[in-house]
Design a protein around this motif. Sequence first.
Motif, short mmCIF file in Angstrom:
data_model
loop_
_atom_site.label_atom_id
_atom_site.label_comp_id
_atom_site.label_asym_id
_atom_site.label_seq_id
_atom_site.Cartn_x
_atom_site.Cartn_y
_atom_site.Cartn_z
N PHE A 104 0.83 -1.20 0.00
CA PHE A 104 0.00 0.00 0.00
C PHE A 104 0.87 1.26 0.00
O PHE A 104 0.54 2.24 -0.67
CB PHE A 104 -0.94 0.00 1.21
N ARG A 105 1.97 1.22 0.73
CA ARG A 105 2.86 2.39 0.75
C ARG A 105 3.56 2.59 -0.59
O ARG A 105 3.77 3.72 -1.03
CB ARG A 105 3.88 2.24 1.87
N VAL A 106 3.92 1.48 -1.24
CA VAL A 106 4.59 1.57 -2.54
C VAL A 106 3.67 2.19 -3.59
O VAL A 106 4.12 2.99 -4.43
CB VAL A 106 5.05 0.16 -3.00
N ILE A 107 2.39 1.86 -3.55
CA ILE A 107 1.46 2.41 -4.55
C ILE A 107 0.91 3.77 -4.12
O ILE A 107 0.05 4.34 -4.79
CB ILE A 107 0.29 1.45 -4.82
N GLY A 108 1.42 4.28 -2.99
CA GLY A 108 1.05 5.62 -2.56
C GLY A 108 -0.24 5.74 -1.81
O GLY A 108 -0.83 6.83 -1.74
N VAL A 109 -0.71 4.64 -1.23
CA VAL A 109 -1.95 4.66 -0.45
C VAL A 109 -1.60 4.38 1.01
O VAL A 109 -0.91 3.41 1.31
CB VAL A 109 -2.95 3.62 -0.97
N ASP A 110 -2.09 5.22 1.89
CA ASP A 110 -1.83 5.01 3.31
C ASP A 110 -2.60 3.80 3.83
O ASP A 110 -3.81 3.68 3.59
CB ASP A 110 -2.23 6.25 4.12
N SER A 119 -2.93 -7.78 11.47
CA SER A 119 -3.33 -6.38 11.53
C SER A 119 -2.16 -5.46 11.84
O SER A 119 -2.17 -4.28 11.46
CB SER A 119 -4.40 -6.18 12.62
N SER A 120 -1.15 -5.99 12.50
CA SER A 120 -0.13 -5.15 13.13
C SER A 120 0.59 -4.21 12.17
O SER A 120 0.83 -3.04 12.50
CB SER A 120 0.89 -6.04 13.84
N GLN A 121 0.95 -4.67 10.97
CA GLN A 121 1.70 -3.85 10.04
C GLN A 121 0.84 -3.25 8.93
O GLN A 121 1.36 -2.54 8.08
CB GLN A 121 2.82 -4.69 9.40
N ALA A 122 -0.45 -3.57 8.94
CA ALA A 122 -1.32 -3.11 7.86
C ALA A 122 -2.47 -2.25 8.36
O ALA A 122 -3.36 -1.90 7.58
CB ALA A 122 -1.88 -4.32 7.10
N ILE A 123 -2.46 -1.90 9.62
CA ILE A 123 -3.61 -1.25 10.23
C ILE A 123 -3.62 0.25 10.05
O ILE A 123 -4.66 0.90 10.11
CB ILE A 123 -3.69 -1.60 11.74
N GLY A 124 -2.47 0.85 9.84
CA GLY A 124 -2.42 2.31 9.77
C GLY A 124 -2.33 2.93 11.15
O GLY A 124 -1.75 2.36 12.08
N ASP A 125 -2.91 4.11 11.30
CA ASP A 125 -2.77 4.87 12.55
C ASP A 125 -3.80 4.50 13.62
O ASP A 125 -3.60 4.79 14.80
CB ASP A 125 -2.89 6.37 12.26
#
Length: 273
Positions: A128-134, A213-219
């Motif tokens: 998600f970060r690579v494609i520019g989506v938070d 969830s830990s690394q894909a959850i966001g803020d």
Amino acid sequence: MNGRRGPAFWLLAGFFGLFVLFLYGPTLTILVLSFQGPTGGLTFPMQGVSVHWFGNLFEKQMVGDFAGSFERSMALGVAAMLVTVVASFSAGLAFRTRFRGSATIFYLAIASLIVPSILISLGIGLLFRVIGVDPAWYSSAFGAHLTWTLPFGLLIMFAVFNRFNPAYEEAARDQGATPWQSFWHVVLPLIAPSVVGIGMFGFTLSWDEISRSSQAIGDLNTLPLELQGLTTTVTDPAIYALGTITTAVSLLVIATALVSVAWLRARRTGPLA
């Protein structure tokens, strides 16, 4: 032969008793301590009995967002449940007929069960970060949860349809039923308890999930991540109250599923009684 229990029985009974104590003892301890009085701490003895710490969860906190994380976990669990049920049911119908590449698709679908959960979470978050989506709980975390819930739903539905006797459908068609009528009045009622079970699996697996969830959850955390983070910052029984609520929700979902299955079976067999 003489009706007496042998040594092996008592050995296995003792082992089973220890297993049950080890499995449910901590949960019961947390349940009891969550009802500590307002001046109570994290350990025994109890300083009175109250529901003070349950109310404290949904008040404004210096640390943690209990109400928000509860709502996010509930929404994520319901969404994962619905998608898991629909996708698993559809795939089960599709796989009733062999087609080229079906084995490959099947193994690809369940491959995520053997990949470490933390790697899946890390990979989805990185993508998600690579494609520019938070990353966020409603996008990347939702996809991460589906990599856990969908394979279980698929395995259950495939097992159900592998044991399904097509003679029921053939009998309905012999009586003049259309394919849609045979599906709606014959197939669906027979497999409805399994569909309910898939929904229960989908919700509870998503509700309790931490690693994916830990690394894909966001803020914004889900409830299990919030609970995990609070173990190092909260020093009062509020954390036990939070654990009790999460367990109660899981048990409520299981109870609802069991009641639904019992009702569906009674409704299916009622006219024959």
